[in-house]
Design a protein around this motif. Sequence first.
Motif, PDB file in Angstrom:
ATOM      1  N   ARG A   1       0.880  -1.437   0.035  1.00  0.00           N
ATOM      2  CA  ARG A   1       0.085  -0.051  -0.044  1.00  0.00           C
ATOM      3  C   ARG A   1       0.834   1.304  -0.015  1.00  0.00           C
ATOM      4  O   ARG A   1       0.821   2.106  -0.804  1.00  0.00           O
ATOM      5  CB  ARG A   1      -0.921   0.117   1.310  1.00  0.00           C
ATOM      6  CG  ARG A   1      -1.711   1.360   1.499  1.00  0.00           C
ATOM      7  CD  ARG A   1      -2.317   1.471   2.833  1.00  0.00           C
ATOM      8  NE  ARG A   1      -3.008   0.355   3.432  1.00  0.00           N
ATOM      9  CZ  ARG A   1      -4.311   0.334   3.514  1.00  0.00           C
ATOM     10  NH1 ARG A   1      -5.067   1.180   3.122  1.00  0.00           N
ATOM     11  NH2 ARG A   1      -4.958  -0.688   4.247  1.00  0.00           N
TER      12      ARG A   1
ATOM     13  N   THR B   1       0.910   3.907  -3.341  1.00  0.00           N
ATOM     14  CA  THR B   1       0.777   5.188  -2.919  1.00  0.00           C
ATOM     15  C   THR B   1       1.786   6.233  -3.491  1.00  0.00           C
ATOM     16  O   THR B   1       1.329   7.312  -3.855  1.00  0.00           O
ATOM     17  CB  THR B   1       0.268   5.368  -1.498  1.00  0.00           C
ATOM     18  OG1 THR B   1      -0.848   4.410  -1.241  1.00  0.00           O
ATOM     19  CG2 THR B   1      -0.243   6.695  -1.014  1.00  0.00           C
TER      20      THR B   1
ATOM     21  N   PHE C   1      -6.142   3.197  -1.558  1.00  0.00           N
ATOM     22  CA  PHE C   1      -6.553   1.843  -1.067  1.00  0.00           C
ATOM     23  C   PHE C   1      -7.786   1.987  -0.261  1.00  0.00           C
ATOM     24  O   PHE C   1      -7.825   2.870   0.507  1.00  0.00           O
ATOM     25  CB  PHE C   1      -5.264   1.272  -0.554  1.00  0.00           C
ATOM     26  CG  PHE C   1      -4.214   0.864  -1.573  1.00  0.00           C
ATOM     27  CD1 PHE C   1      -4.194  -0.388  -1.774  1.00  0.00           C
ATOM     28  CD2 PHE C   1      -3.311   1.876  -1.716  1.00  0.00           C
ATOM     29  CE1 PHE C   1      -2.984  -0.699  -2.547  1.00  0.00           C
ATOM     30  CE2 PHE C   1      -2.472   1.363  -2.950  1.00  0.00           C
ATOM     31  CZ  PHE C   1      -2.264   0.165  -3.284  1.00  0.00           C
TER      32      PHE C   1
ATOM     33  N   ILE D   1      -6.597  -5.621   0.177  1.00  0.00           N
ATOM     34  CA  ILE D   1      -6.962  -4.609  -0.045  1.00  0.00           C
ATOM     35  C   ILE D   1      -7.080  -4.095  -1.418  1.00  0.00           C
ATOM     36  O   ILE D   1      -6.646  -5.013  -2.190  1.00  0.00           O
ATOM     37  CB  ILE D   1      -5.527  -3.778   0.427  1.00  0.00           C
ATOM     38  CG1 ILE D   1      -4.270  -4.160  -0.206  1.00  0.00           C
ATOM     39  CG2 ILE D   1      -5.437  -3.607   1.974  1.00  0.00           C
ATOM     40  CD1 ILE D   1      -3.334  -3.183   0.109  1.00  0.00           C
TER      41      ILE D   1
ATOM     42  N   PHE E   1      -7.399  -1.252  -4.788  1.00  0.00           N
ATOM     43  CA  PHE E   1      -6.990   0.002  -5.113  1.00  0.00           C
ATOM     44  C   PHE E   1      -7.562   0.455  -6.381  1.00  0.00           C
ATOM     45  O   PHE E   1      -8.126  -0.405  -6.996  1.00  0.00           O
ATOM     46  CB  PHE E   1      -5.499  -0.435  -5.314  1.00  0.00           C
ATOM     47  CG  PHE E   1      -5.176  -1.015  -6.608  1.00  0.00           C
ATOM     48  CD1 PHE E   1      -4.991  -0.573  -7.816  1.00  0.00           C
ATOM     49  CD2 PHE E   1      -4.733  -2.491  -6.405  1.00  0.00           C
ATOM     50  CE1 PHE E   1      -4.805  -1.199  -8.950  1.00  0.00           C
ATOM     51  CE2 PHE E   1      -4.611  -3.103  -7.673  1.00  0.00           C
ATOM     52  CZ  PHE E   1      -4.549  -2.596  -9.019  1.00  0.00           C
TER      53      PHE E   1
END
Length: 125
Positions: free
Chosen positions: A20, A24, A31, A41, A43
């Motif tokens: 993540r 990012t 996320f 997760i 995205f």
Amino acid sequence: MSHHMVCYIEFPARDLEATRTFFTEVFGWEFTKEETTPDYITFHNPGTTGGRGKRCGGGFYQSDKVSTVATGAGVCVIHSECLEETLDAVKKAGGKVVRPIFTYPGGRRFHFSDPSGNEWAVCAQ
């Protein structure tokens, strides 16, 4: 959504938080932690509907496996307006360059591995 358009893609991740953070920082992806699936997760790119919406989004699931060209996996290619800036951002965030910038019919690109070891490509036309 267009008929037969790729709408969602999933990848393994050894460390979901490191994954993540990396995506990012480098690409500005947003996320969401799935409450019902703690080892997953999702995205999407900022400004898109994400996930299963109009643009391709995806997810990362907890796994010790990796997706690489060397093992026969496909490679997800991300577009960049400035290849050199994206290459620098990948390195700064801890990604490893697997194949330096090269020319191919249609543009230039490079391949890198994310913190989990998955291979990706970034291209510019």
